[in-house]
Design an enzyme around this catalytic site. Structure first.
Site, PDB file in Angstrom:
ATOM      1  N   CYS A   1       7.038  25.800  -8.767  1.00 53.47           N
ATOM      2  CA  CYS A   1       7.397  24.627  -8.036  1.00 53.47           C
ATOM      3  C   CYS A   1       7.554  25.000  -6.587  1.00 53.47           C
ATOM      4  CB  CYS A   1       8.187  23.689  -8.479  1.00 53.47           C
ATOM      5  SG  CYS A   1       8.619  22.259  -7.619  1.00 53.47           S
TER       6      CYS A   1
ATOM      7  N   CYS B   1      10.533  22.539  -4.998  1.00 57.74           N
ATOM      8  CA  CYS B   1      11.890  22.916  -5.579  1.00 57.74           C
ATOM      9  C   CYS B   1      12.545  24.109  -5.035  1.00 57.74           C
ATOM     10  CB  CYS B   1      11.754  23.066  -7.115  1.00 57.74           C
ATOM     11  SG  CYS B   1      10.669  21.765  -8.092  1.00 57.74           S
ATOM     12  N   ASP B   2      11.723  25.039  -4.889  1.00 53.07           N
ATOM     13  CA  ASP B   2      12.374  26.467  -4.822  1.00 53.07           C
ATOM     14  C   ASP B   2      12.133  27.085  -3.585  1.00 53.07           C
ATOM     15  OD1 ASP B   2      13.449  26.294  -7.183  1.00 53.07           O
ATOM     16  OD2 ASP B   2      11.809  27.424  -8.171  1.00 53.07           O
TER      17      ASP B   2
END
Length: 325
Positions: free
Chosen positions: A136, A139-140
């Protein structure tokens, strides 16, 4: 409750959507039963630092966050079964759910079984999950500021992730197994136009390379035409080859789209079966975030509560029933 009791609500799943639904239904005195599965916690159980969920200003590791979710639902009386649902029957009331030979019945069911990111299937990939390997970018990506990363995939998602990562990383290398992308031309052109993005075609990742401290240092890539092996230095690997919704249990009972995601009605969580609601990534192939899954779990709980209230009062219009906050 006894084994033969008909419950108000059963929640199938063990991620942000399921635990949020449990929290809301428990606070509404519906005494939810959550059948969370052996691998409860969802995709956050393979996520290291979570920094984009409200309420955790210093960040939190994914497994600890899921324990917080679970503990909060448990505080209000949620009952848990840490086992997998083996079959369901939504053809009539009460709705029936089995765990092996044990049958559980309920007036409503919330399906929150999530979706799973497809993986490359490499032992080294699993070893370095959360230590450089991610599924993701939203997300990261921020963890890889001023670093080099690799994206595996050839569809729109891979192009989108690569373009997003280029805002943070100094270099993004897209590795695709074919000699042409299946992504839409506009998405490919957008990625190609970014000076930080490079493309390696007709190639596959054979190994994720790590260092002694357990962090990733690169990938070993094989050119499928020549057989040549090349090491690409990288601090992160983003696998963007798709997701699979966990919906096999519900085939033939709940309406789904071509990809297997459960279809819901309008802005609600209602499925084609009255009293069955779907929440989280099992019905969302667009956002796939913990915060949107949790919000969806809240919606499903309120929809279930309204349904039960409407049934008790003889109303057919769910919107006419009251809710709790």
């Amino acid at each position: 409750m006894t084994a033969n009791s008909v419950r108000d609500v059963i929640i199938i799943g063990g991620g942000p959507a399921a635990y949020t639904a449990a929290l809301y239904t428990a606070r509404a005195n519906l005494e939810p039963l959550v059948i969370e599965g052996f691998t409860w916690g969802g995709q956050l159980m393979i996520t290291s630092d979570v920094e984009n969920y409200p309420g955790y200003p210093d960040g939190i590791v994914g497994p600890e966050m899921m324990q917080d979710f679970r503990r909060q639902a448990e505080r209000f009386g949620t009952e848990f079964i840490t086992d997998d649902v083996t079959r369901v029957d939504f053809s009539e009331q009460p709705l029936r759910v089995w765990v092996g030979e044990d049958e559980y019945r309920a007036r409503t069911v919330i399906v929150a079984t999530g979706a799973t990111a497809r993986q490359l299937g490499l032992p080294s990939e699993q070893k370095l999950q959360g230590r450089g390997v991610s599924y993701c970018a939203v997300c990261d990506a921020a963890f890889f500021r001023d670093q080099e990363v690799v994206v595996v995939g050839g569809g729109d998602s891979a192009m989108e992730e690569a373009t997003f990562l280029a805002r943070f990383a100094t270099k993004v290398t897209i590795v695709h197994r074919r000699d042409a992308f299946r992504a839409s031309p506009i998405m490919v052109d957008r990625a190609r136009a970014n000076e930080r993005v490079e493309m390696v075609l007709d190639s596959v990742v054979r190994e994720v390379l790590g260092v002694e401290d357990g962090r990733m240092r690169g990938v070993l890539v094989e050119n499928l035409s020549t057989g040549e092996l090349t090491e690409i230095p990288a601090d992160g690997l983003f696998v963007a080859i798709g997701h699979d919704p966990t919906t096999a249990l519900f085939v033939g009972q709940l309406d789904m789209d071509d990809a297997g995601y459960v279809l819901t009605s309008g802005k609600s969580t209602e499925t084609n079966v009255p009293a069955v609601f779907a929440a989280g990534d099992v019905q969302d192939h667009v956002y796939r975030q913990a915060v949107t899954a949790a919000a969806s779990g809240c919606m499903a709980a309120l929809d279930a509560e309204r349904y039960l209230a409407a049934q008790e009062s003889g109303q057919s219009d769910l919107a006419a029933a009251p809710t709790t906050s």
